[in-house]
Structures are given as C-alpha cells and as structure tokens.
Design an enzyme around this catalytic site. Sequence first.
Site, PDB file in Angstrom:
ATOM      1  CD  GLU A  35      -4.180  -6.183  -1.323  1.00  0.00           C
ATOM      2  OE1 GLU A  35      -3.398  -5.251  -1.523  1.00  0.00           O
ATOM      3  OE2 GLU A  35      -3.897  -7.159  -0.597  1.00  0.00           O
ATOM      4  CG  HIS A  71     -13.742  19.504  15.233  1.00  0.00           C
ATOM      5  ND1 HIS A  71     -14.503  20.531  15.732  1.00  0.00           N
ATOM      6  CD2 HIS A  71     -13.835  18.486  16.139  1.00  0.00           C
ATOM      7  CE1 HIS A  71     -15.004  20.169  16.905  1.00  0.00           C
ATOM      8  NE2 HIS A  71     -14.619  18.927  17.174  1.00  0.00           N
ATOM      9  CE  LYS A  90       3.344  -7.389  -4.655  1.00  0.00           C
ATOM     10  NZ  LYS A  90       3.207  -8.635  -3.929  1.00  0.00           N
TER      11      LYS A  90
HETATM   12  O1  PA5 Z   1      -2.455  -9.070   1.528  1.00  0.00           O
HETATM   13  C1  PA5 Z   1      -1.553  -9.379   0.759  1.00  0.00           C
HETATM   14  O2  PA5 Z   1      -1.490 -10.495   0.234  1.00  0.00           O
HETATM   15  C2  PA5 Z   1      -0.458  -8.392   0.429  1.00  0.00           C
HETATM   16  O3  PA5 Z   1      -0.689  -7.161   1.041  1.00  0.00           O
HETATM   17  C3  PA5 Z   1       0.893  -8.939   0.897  1.00  0.00           C
HETATM   18  O4  PA5 Z   1       0.838  -9.193   2.272  1.00  0.00           O
HETATM   19  C4  PA5 Z   1       2.017  -7.946   0.593  1.00  0.00           C
HETATM   20  O5  PA5 Z   1       2.065  -7.686  -0.782  1.00  0.00           O
HETATM   21  C5  PA5 Z   1       3.355  -8.480   1.066  1.00  0.00           C
HETATM   22  O6  PA5 Z   1       3.654  -9.703   0.452  1.00  0.00           O
HETATM   23  P1  PA5 Z   1       4.786 -10.622   1.010  1.00  0.00           P
HETATM   24  O7  PA5 Z   1       4.372 -11.085   2.355  1.00  0.00           O
HETATM   25  O8  PA5 Z   1       4.913 -11.765   0.037  1.00  0.00           O
HETATM   26  O9  PA5 Z   1       6.052  -9.804   1.067  1.00  0.00           O
END
Ligand code: PA5
Length: 481
Positions: free
Chosen positions: A308, A337, A451
């Site tokens: 990410e 394996h 989203k």
């Molecule tokens: O790393 C990130 O920013 C995302 O993975 C968020 O943690 C994830 O989308 C969850 O978001 P939130 O904490 O607003 O529910």
Amino acid sequence: MLTLDYANCLSERVGDHGLDPARIGAGSELAQAASHLTERLASSRGTGWERWRELARGPMRAEHLAAVRQVVGRCRGRFDNLVVLGIGGSALGNIALQSALRPGTHNLWEAGANGRGAKERAVPRVFVVDNVDPAYFGSVLDFCRSAAGGGLERTLFNVVSKSGETAETASQFMTVRALLKAAMGAKFKDHIVAITDPAKGTMRQICDADGYATLPVPEGVGGRFSVLSPVGLFSAAMAGIDLDALLDGADAMDRRCSNPDLAQNPAAMLATLLVELGTRKGKSNHVLMPYCNALYLLADWFRQLWAESLGKRVSLTGDTVFAGFTPIKALGTTDQHSQVQLYREGPNDKVFGFIQVDDFGGHDLTIPEGLGIEALGYLEGKSMALLLNAEKRATEYALVDSQRPNFSINFPKLDEHHVGEFIMLWEVVTAYAGLMLNIDAYDQPAVETGKQATFGLMGRAGYDKWKTRVEGTLAPTTYRM
Ligand code: PA5
C-alpha cells in the site's frame, strides 16, 4: 539486536542478478544518496505523516502508554474474551503482535490462562476479526456468547477505526453494539473500547454519544504505520505483552536507522538493495519467508506496508510511474515443499528475505534417540531448531546456487524487543523506499475507488453514480458459462 546479512544480494554470490558491491561501498553514489535521505528523514521525522517515527520514544510514547494502561487497568480481570474489530492497518499489527508474542495455541487454553502454563485470570483470549465473512464473524460471536466462551458479560469488544466509516468495521461494530444492548441494556458501553481519531470522524461522534472508553489513533499516523500506537498496544497489553520491551526495541532500531553511514544503517541498506534490485534487475517480487510460524503473520503485516505504501501510479512530480513491488509471504520450512521449486527454477524476478530465530524462548524440542532406523539416525538427539535453521541455510544455498538474490534477518531471540526492532526496521525501510521511488508512501488513492463503489452498491446516499458506473462497466455479457 537483529542482524541483517545481505551478502547473497551481491554479484559476488549471485552474478548479474545481484548488486555490484562497489555500488554500495563507502563514498559510492548510492551510499551518498542514502546519507542524503537519512538527513531528509531526520528533518521530517515527527511531522506530517511521519509522526509514526516518534511513537517509540519521548512524549508520544509516555502519553500512549499511560492512556493504554489506564484503560487496561479498568478492563483487566473482567473479561475472558477480547474481540478486536478492524481491518487493514487497524488489524494487521494486532494480529502480528498476538501471533509473534503469544503461543500458537493461546486461545485454546482455559480462559484466563496465559498459554505458557501459569493460570492468570487477567489474560483473555484474543480474536482479531478483520473481515465481514458472516460465517467467520458469526462463529466468533457464537463462541463468545456460549457457556464455553463465558458469555457476552465476559467479552470486551475493541473497535479500531480511525475514520469510523470503513464499511467492514462499521458493520461489525453495529452488530456487536446491538447484541450488547439487547443483552445488557445501558451497561453495554462498558463492553466496548474504541480506538479512533481523538477529535473528528464518525466513530468519534458515536463514542462521544455512547460514552465508551477511547484511545487515540494519533494524528499523522496512518493505519499501516500505527501498530506501535494504541491501535496495536491496547490488545497487546490486554494479552500481557511487554509494551516497554516492544517500544525499547523499536526505539533502538530507530537509532540504528538514523545513522548516515549506509554500511551501519540496516533500513537504508535494505531499501537500497530492494529498490535497486527491483528497479534495475527486474526483481519486482519481494518474498518474506520467516522460518518461524509465530512470525508468519508479521509477514502479512509487512505485505500491507510494502504494497500500500509503494504501489503508486503517479510520482511526487506528477509522472506516471506505476511504482511498487509485489510482497509475497512464505513460511519456512513449510513452503520449501510448495514454493521453492518455483523460486529456484521459475522466473528470476524475486528477492527473498529469510527470517531466522536462534532462541525460541525455551521452546526447543530434542528429537528422541532410539528409533534405530539407519536412514533417520542423523536426526536423533538433534534439536528441532537446529533442523529448522539447517533447512533455512540449505534453502539460502539452493537459491544462491540458482543465482536468486536473498537476505537474512536474524532474531537472536523471539521476544518483544526483537519484534519491536523488526517493526521499526520495516517502517523505516518503507520511508526510504518511498523517497527512492519518488512517490508518496503515505496515501492510498487506489483503495478509495473500491470503497466508494461499495458505498454505491450498498445504497449510501450521494454515491448513486458509483452504482451506475459499476453496473455499466460490469454489465452482463455472453462471456459466461
Ligand atoms: O493503512 C490504512 O490506512 C488502511 O489499511 C486503514 O487502516 C483501513 O482502511 C482501515 O481504516 P479505518 O481505520 O479508518 O477504519
């Protein structure tokens, strides 16, 4: 302290598939570039989206530890189950800490046992539910409600969401809130601890209205960099994990990773190797392969951090770059394996990171003597850790033999201090790699489309156009059977 052995990434060992050691030697262009980036990161640390860099020391650490311990003090001993609700950066760190620092069977022990034998009423079972698979979530809820689970009266839910608008976490939270209210009326709020933005957002509003105990997701700390904040610390503390040792380890690694000398700075070295091998040698797949089951889910945490943070279409200067590397997790010896055939003879497009543990914290086993079968005699009297680490070394050798670059991170001991070091190491590696790739390591614009399309499909007001787009693009065709 953790050690990094990167000899197998160099051309001396893997020929043209590795980096020429002269390119990273003292005074080299890459060493100078790394030193410059170290200065740059020192000047931005603690500001903007780099506030995570201050989580393990100073006022942020003290403030978070005090807040976490206060809430833990109120909850300790009252619950047999702790159910963490969150996703992505709000869950992967919690999962990694529980898995790395508690025995694999910790939830199977009688409620309140600490999984290492001693009875300790204060330590609950911990479930981190990071999906909306109804069968899975339902099964956790069924267990908590059952007599075996101790009932909802003995269950604490820890909802973790910076925004409060993440559909998965919100739907889980709405489900447990309704269940708790139906079961215990006004007392329901004593069964929820929320970790969210201290000042704004949907979850904040709900917390203020309902009156839960809350802990902060600090400003300037993104989800995937939040494990050393209350996001990861609360469930860890509830499980009896030593927070001071974890943060001391992270801080010690942070100090090592502030050294301007590339040869002394493991984060700068790892970032340099992975970015160079990834962008100039075609090694765009990065495998993390712990030889330790407990660290396997730390590799999951790494996958999010690496994917990410670095997977970006546009550079900081606006060019289309399609940057990033594909993180892959594997487990030694299990995947020897399953995957190593591909790793050795398939496309030479990977760098392998092995993790070795020397001391499993008193949990080693000796393979008994006396079977009397000649073919298995070499195993008799040897320790299982010795076998595990011999297999790791053998795989390293096999990969070098096929000219596949790889490195090893060594844990002298599996404990809080070294896990803290590991977490900080990869966070700083990611910060360096983001700068080297000239991308923003702290945003995730591509996650937003999915989203918003979900909001449209689920009928959220104001998102109709997303529903139209999805249904238009994915209209039924004849290509179906
Ligand atoms: O790393 C990130 O920013 C995302 O993975 C968020 O943690 C994830 O989308 C969850 O978001 P939130 O904490 O607003 O529910």
